[in-house]
Design an enzyme around this catalytic site. Structure first.
Site, PDB file in Angstrom:
ATOM      1  N   ALA A  69      52.323  79.509 118.766  1.00 10.94           N
ATOM      2  CA  ALA A  69      53.138  79.192 119.933  1.00 10.94           C
ATOM      3  C   ALA A  69      54.225  78.196 119.528  1.00 10.94           C
ATOM      4  O   ALA A  69      54.126  77.552 118.481  1.00 10.94           O
ATOM      5  CB  ALA A  69      52.256  78.597 121.014  1.00 10.94           C
ATOM      6  N   GLY A 117      48.775  81.894 118.706  1.00  9.62           N
ATOM      7  CA  GLY A 117      49.312  83.019 119.468  1.00  9.62           C
ATOM      8  C   GLY A 117      49.658  84.208 118.588  1.00  9.62           C
ATOM      9  O   GLY A 117      49.580  85.361 119.015  1.00  9.62           O
ATOM     10  N   GLU A 120      46.509  85.987 118.148  1.00 11.42           N
ATOM     11  CA  GLU A 120      46.097  86.541 119.447  1.00 11.42           C
ATOM     12  C   GLU A 120      46.863  87.826 119.756  1.00 11.42           C
ATOM     13  O   GLU A 120      46.337  88.762 120.340  1.00 11.42           O
ATOM     14  CB  GLU A 120      46.286  85.489 120.546  1.00 11.42           C
ATOM     15  CG  GLU A 120      45.289  84.345 120.390  1.00 11.42           C
ATOM     16  CD  GLU A 120      45.505  83.238 121.396  1.00 11.42           C
ATOM     17  OE1 GLU A 120      46.444  82.454 121.191  1.00 11.42           O
ATOM     18  OE2 GLU A 120      44.764  83.183 122.395  1.00 11.42           O
ATOM     19  N   ASP A 344      49.955  49.899  79.696  1.00  8.59           N
ATOM     20  CA  ASP A 344      49.204  48.679  80.013  1.00  8.59           C
ATOM     21  C   ASP A 344      49.343  47.745  78.819  1.00  8.59           C
ATOM     22  O   ASP A 344      49.948  48.101  77.798  1.00  8.59           O
ATOM     23  CB  ASP A 344      47.730  49.014  80.304  1.00  8.59           C
ATOM     24  CG  ASP A 344      47.068  47.986  81.196  1.00  8.59           C
ATOM     25  OD1 ASP A 344      46.793  48.297  82.380  1.00  8.59           O
ATOM     26  OD2 ASP A 344      46.816  46.846  80.729  1.00  8.59           O
TER      27      ASP A 344
HETATM   28  N1  NAD Z   1      43.644  47.771  94.856  1.00 10.84           N
HETATM   29  C1  NAD Z   1      44.181  48.059  96.012  1.00 10.84           C
HETATM   30  O1  NAD Z   1      43.501  48.383  96.984  1.00 10.84           O
HETATM   31  C2  NAD Z   1      45.686  48.042  96.149  1.00 10.84           C
HETATM   32  C3  NAD Z   1      46.288  48.756  97.196  1.00 10.84           C
HETATM   33  C4  NAD Z   1      47.672  48.776  97.298  1.00 10.84           C
HETATM   34  C5  NAD Z   1      48.424  48.073  96.377  1.00 10.84           C
HETATM   35  N2  NAD Z   1      47.798  47.350  95.392  1.00 10.84           N
HETATM   36  C6  NAD Z   1      48.649  46.620  94.450  1.00 10.84           C
HETATM   37  O2  NAD Z   1      48.703  47.344  93.242  1.00 10.84           O
HETATM   38  C7  NAD Z   1      48.836  46.442  92.142  1.00 10.84           C
HETATM   39  C8  NAD Z   1      47.739  46.691  91.134  1.00 10.84           C
HETATM   40  O3  NAD Z   1      46.500  46.503  91.753  1.00 10.84           O
HETATM   41  P1  NAD Z   1      45.151  47.015  91.112  1.00 10.84           P
HETATM   42  O4  NAD Z   1      44.102  46.876  92.156  1.00 10.84           O
HETATM   43  O5  NAD Z   1      45.343  48.313  90.467  1.00 10.84           O
HETATM   44  O6  NAD Z   1      44.916  45.911  89.987  1.00 10.84           O
HETATM   45  P2  NAD Z   1      44.032  45.980  88.674  1.00 10.84           P
HETATM   46  O7  NAD Z   1      43.670  44.582  88.352  1.00 10.84           O
HETATM   47  O8  NAD Z   1      42.967  46.989  88.804  1.00 10.84           O
HETATM   48  O9  NAD Z   1      45.041  46.515  87.563  1.00 10.84           O
HETATM   49  C9  NAD Z   1      46.106  45.788  87.064  1.00 10.84           C
HETATM   50  C10 NAD Z   1      46.391  46.325  85.652  1.00 10.84           C
HETATM   51  O10 NAD Z   1      47.623  45.800  85.220  1.00 10.84           O
HETATM   52  C11 NAD Z   1      47.516  45.542  83.833  1.00 10.84           C
HETATM   53  N3  NAD Z   1      48.584  44.630  83.432  1.00 10.84           N
HETATM   54  C12 NAD Z   1      48.664  43.303  83.606  1.00 10.84           C
HETATM   55  N4  NAD Z   1      49.837  42.847  83.086  1.00 10.84           N
HETATM   56  C13 NAD Z   1      50.503  43.914  82.612  1.00 10.84           C
HETATM   57  C14 NAD Z   1      51.743  44.108  81.971  1.00 10.84           C
HETATM   58  N5  NAD Z   1      52.522  43.072  81.664  1.00 10.84           N
HETATM   59  N6  NAD Z   1      52.126  45.364  81.642  1.00 10.84           N
HETATM   60  C15 NAD Z   1      51.317  46.404  81.904  1.00 10.84           C
HETATM   61  N7  NAD Z   1      50.118  46.276  82.490  1.00 10.84           N
HETATM   62  C16 NAD Z   1      49.715  45.041  82.836  1.00 10.84           C
HETATM   63  C17 NAD Z   1      46.128  45.010  83.669  1.00 10.84           C
HETATM   64  O11 NAD Z   1      45.684  45.127  82.327  1.00 10.84           O
HETATM   65  C18 NAD Z   1      45.356  45.931  84.619  1.00 10.84           C
HETATM   66  O12 NAD Z   1      44.912  47.089  83.937  1.00 10.84           O
HETATM   67  C19 NAD Z   1      48.838  45.064  92.759  1.00 10.84           C
HETATM   68  O13 NAD Z   1      50.166  44.669  92.974  1.00 10.84           O
HETATM   69  C20 NAD Z   1      48.130  45.259  94.075  1.00 10.84           C
HETATM   70  O14 NAD Z   1      48.487  44.313  95.047  1.00 10.84           O
HETATM   71  C21 NAD Z   1      46.466  47.338  95.252  1.00 10.84           C
END
Ligand code: NAD
Length: 715
Positions: A69, A117, A120, A344
């Site tokens: 629809a 629809g 149908e 990383d």
């Molecule tokens: N976890 C959540 O629920 C969530 C949700 C939305 C956004 N975020 C955001 O995402 C981002 C990451 O969060 P996360 O939970 O994955 O953190 P996490 O601690 O699991 O991972 C962070 C990673 O970054 C790496 N790292 C640190 N310095 C670095 C560099 N200079 N170059 C490359 N890698 C580097 C660390 O080794 C680690 O593996 C944060 O900004 C967080 O606020 C997290």
């Protein structure tokens, strides 16, 4: 040409067989708008008055058969009184009946999608031949409705009660082979043989090899099973449907009831039952919200389509950080076909990120959703690295390192120096201002926020955050990349919490105040879950991570001190100070044990109360109405403020963001539609009632103005 309308035409082919073709002019798909129904009626009259026509095939001039629809017509129509809505159904059904009653064999050739629809219409024909590419179903319950063009009448008479209940109450879409198995289709053929097969079937009827009248007769009579067996069949189905749909979704149960009531009736009486039931269900708030949601989703897709037009090429992505979020982003990007470099600073982190992706893929393989070859292909599209070696060819980079402004700024600046101009840089920060992060960059126009939600592969929302200096092209590219990843992007302007967390944290603020005043968090969780949330606020805090939540709450308090700086110690802070971070360390408001499947299962923990008690009033009971008001007002008023402050572009985008991002109950349509359902004036009065609790309860000016003018967010 026997008949030519704007949507339907009829022409005579060979051997007295005519073709009725749906081809709605000026549209890319066929749909049942009022015009098409009327046109079909005229086409049927023309066929009835033409003695040369001995048989009929029904086809489509589009890539789809009929998508359903025209839902854009529902909003106004459902404002009519019940008897007028029922009258509209019966009027449409007259057309379908007249088609069904044509005393010639009629075979539909279903070339693609035939939903609602559209299906149908097919059921009103004598036989249905489906292309292998066809997709059919009656998804009306997804809009809080049930079929109103005879689906509840014809389907059980054709395929039996149990199959009809499954198709109608679950609202699924089914491939041709499944349709053949249950008897919705009479034959499935190769796509290019479709019309020939339909014509051949008409000929077999004309040659007397198949009794099309007997087949049609089944649909005109009561259900075949004896009344007792029917009753048993319906009772078994009803219990199952009630269990699955739950109280907040009344349409599936209403559909089964309509089928049951009409089981002993002939077609025309049964259609009256369906029409009355349809009109009643169309007037429910759930139908209003779910139809609104469908339209809002379309509106958001349209906005995004426009925005993404200016996007640059996205063939290669990169993610900085291989943690929870970085790993998830890499997985999702590779899965959906954009190869990604995952960088990383620690080897171990890269291993963890790759392992996580492998695990997610292996799960798909074990469920039969993917084969091992595809798994290998996806995995090889993620390239783990510790350096910037291959960043030259990257089009878009998402930074997902630790949540620390200084570290992020230095990582972003370093990355900017390694890539060519025009490479889009984005941060997945949850709390840091995009405009602030951009201060460390030479090319702030190429930078924006790209906020994914955890777990990335499950959560449909991505907030694309425009900083002060972000260019339109950067926004366009990030919207396009999010879409390519299979996500629903919503573009917002920069502010503390962006859109989703800015709206979510006042809700947690409301929770904190309820607890301060003596509420029981388990009771609050139960009430909010019954209200429709996937989980209550205490449990949600545990899932988000109480450390993360407390940090974000501080950011919000700094950003909006006049509303979000509270003068009491919040229970979440109490949990945090006692190192109870929620699911991540096994204890928060609840304690977490591992269930048989290895998933965390929440159990009540007596210690929680010992910790909370010194900081809250004596426990007392709050009625559900008060809990709902005190939780929902802060969320809804903050959503209005985001619209007022131009953080989000439209009411539709605001509502969709909350549904995709934090699981706002879909049948309530989103915070703004929830206000609409109460009415702006009544909502302002509700705000006034609780305004003494603090700024998060005060009605925003925009809402007061709307109340004065009697306006709503949605038509
Ligand atoms: N976890 C959540 O629920 C969530 C949700 C939305 C956004 N975020 C955001 O995402 C981002 C990451 O969060 P996360 O939970 O994955 O953190 P996490 O601690 O699991 O991972 C962070 C990673 O970054 C790496 N790292 C640190 N310095 C670095 C560099 N200079 N170059 C490359 N890698 C580097 C660390 O080794 C680690 O593996 C944060 O900004 C967080 O606020 C997290």
């Amino acid at each position: 040409m026997i008949y030519q309308g704007n949507a339907v035409s009829v022409q005579l082919l060979d051997d007295g067989i005519a073709e009725l073709k749906f081809d709605l002019q000026g549209e890319s798909v066929n749909k049942f708008n009022q015009e098409t129904v009327e046109d079909l009626g005229k086409a049927v009259d023309a066929i009835a008055g033409n003695n040369d026509i001995k048989g009929l095939i029904v086809t489509s001039g589009k890539g789809v058969f009929i998508v359903g629809a025209d839902i854009t017509e529902f909003t106004d129509m459902f404002k009519l009184p019940e008897d007028e809505i029922a009258g509209w159904c019966l009027k449409s059904n007259k057309v379908f009946n007249a088609f069904e009653d044509l005393d010639i064999p009629k075979v539909v050739a279903v070339n693609g999608i035939a939903l609602g629809g559209g299906l149908e219409m097919c059921l009103a024909a004598d036989f249905r031949v489906l292309s292998e590419k066809a997709l059919v179903g009656l998804p009306e319950v997804k809009l809080g409705l049930f079929p109103g063009f005879g689906g509840t009448v014809r389907l059980p008479r054709l395929v039996g009660v149990d199959n009809a209940v499954e198709w109608i109450a679950a609202g699924g879409q089914h491939r041709a082979d499944k349709a053949l198995k249950v008897g919705v289709a009479d034959a499935v053929v190769a796509h290019d043989k479709l019309n020939d097969a339909a014509i051949a079937l008409v000929k077999q009827c004309l040659e007397g090899k198949i009794d099309f009248r007997a087949k049609r007769q089944e649909k005109l009579e009561p259900l075949k099973l004896p009344p007792m067996e029917n009753m048993m069949a319906f009772q078994t189905c009803m219990a199952m449907v009630m269990g699955q749909a739950g109280k907040n979704y009344p349409a599936p149960v209403a559909a089964v009831k309509a089928m049951q009531t009409a089981a002993g009736m002939n077609r025309d009486q049964a259609l009256e039952v369906e029409a009355k039931g349809f009109a009643k269900i169309a007037k429910t708030p759930q139908a209003t919200a779910l139809v609104g949601l469908f339209l809002a989703d379309q509106a958001v897709k349209k906005v995004n389509g426009k925005t993404a037009k200016g996007a640059g090429e996205i063939n290669q992505a990169a993610v900085l950080g291989a943690g929870i979020m970085g790993g998830g982003i890499a997985f999702q990007s590779a899965l959906k076909g954009t190869p990604i470099i995952m960088k990383d600073i620690a080897d171990k982190a890269l291993d963890l990120g790759m392992n996580e992706a492998s695990k997610l893929l292996a799960k798909r393989v074990s469920k039969g959703k993917m084969d091992a070859a595809k798994m290998g292909k996806v995995l090889s599209a993620i390239r783990p690295t510790l350096n910037y070696g291959d960043f030259d060819d990257v089009n878009v980079i998402v930074e997902a390192v630790v949540e620390n402004q200084k570290i992020k700024q230095s990582v972003l600046a370093e990355t900017e120096g390694k890539v060519k101009e025009g490479t889009v840089l984005a941060s997945n920060t949850s709390t840091i201002s995009i405009t602030k992060l951009a201060e460390a960059l030479e090319r702030p126009q190429d930078f924006a926020g790209m906020h994914f939600f955890n777990p990335v592969h499950m959560m449909p929302l991505v907030e694309v955050i425009r900083g002060e200096k972000t260019s339109d092209e950067t926004v366009a590219s990030l919207v396009a990349y999010a879409q390519k990843m299979g996500k629903n992007p919503i573009v917002v302007n920069d502010c503390p919490g962006f859109l989703v967390n800015r709206v979510l944290f006042p809700y947690f603020g409301g929770f904190g105040m309820l607890m301060r005043d003596g509420a029981d968090f388990e009771a609050v969780d139960k009430v909010m879950q019954k209200f429709g949330w996937p989980m209550g606020p205490a449990y949600l805090m545990d899932v988000v991570g109480i450390d993360t939540g407390v940090h974000a709450a501080q950011v919000m308090a700094e950003g909006f001190p006049e509303r979000m700086q509270y003068d009491f110690k919040d229970v979440s802070t109490v949990m945090f100070e006692n190192e109870r971070y929620g699911q991540k360390n096994g204890v928060g408001f609840y304690r977490y044990e591992t269930d048989k499947k290895g998933k965390p299962k929440k159990v009540v923990d007596e210690k929680t109360w010992e910790l909370i008690k010194p900081h809250v009033a004596e426990t007392r009971e709050f009625d559900a109405e008060e809990i709902i008001a005190r939780m929902m007002i802060p969320m809804c008023t903050e959503t209005v403020r985001c619209l007022e402050d131009n953080i989000v572009g439209s009411a539709a985008e605001a509502d969709m963001a909350m549904i995709y991002g934090i699981g706002f109950p879909p049948f309530r349509g989103g915070p703004l539609r929830y206000i609409d359902s109460i009415g702006a004036k009544a909502f302002v009065e509700l705000c006034d009632k609780y305004a003494h609790l603090g700024g998060i309860y005060e009605a925003p000016q925009m809402l007061k103005d709307m109340a004065a003018k009697g306006e709503s967010f949605f038509a």
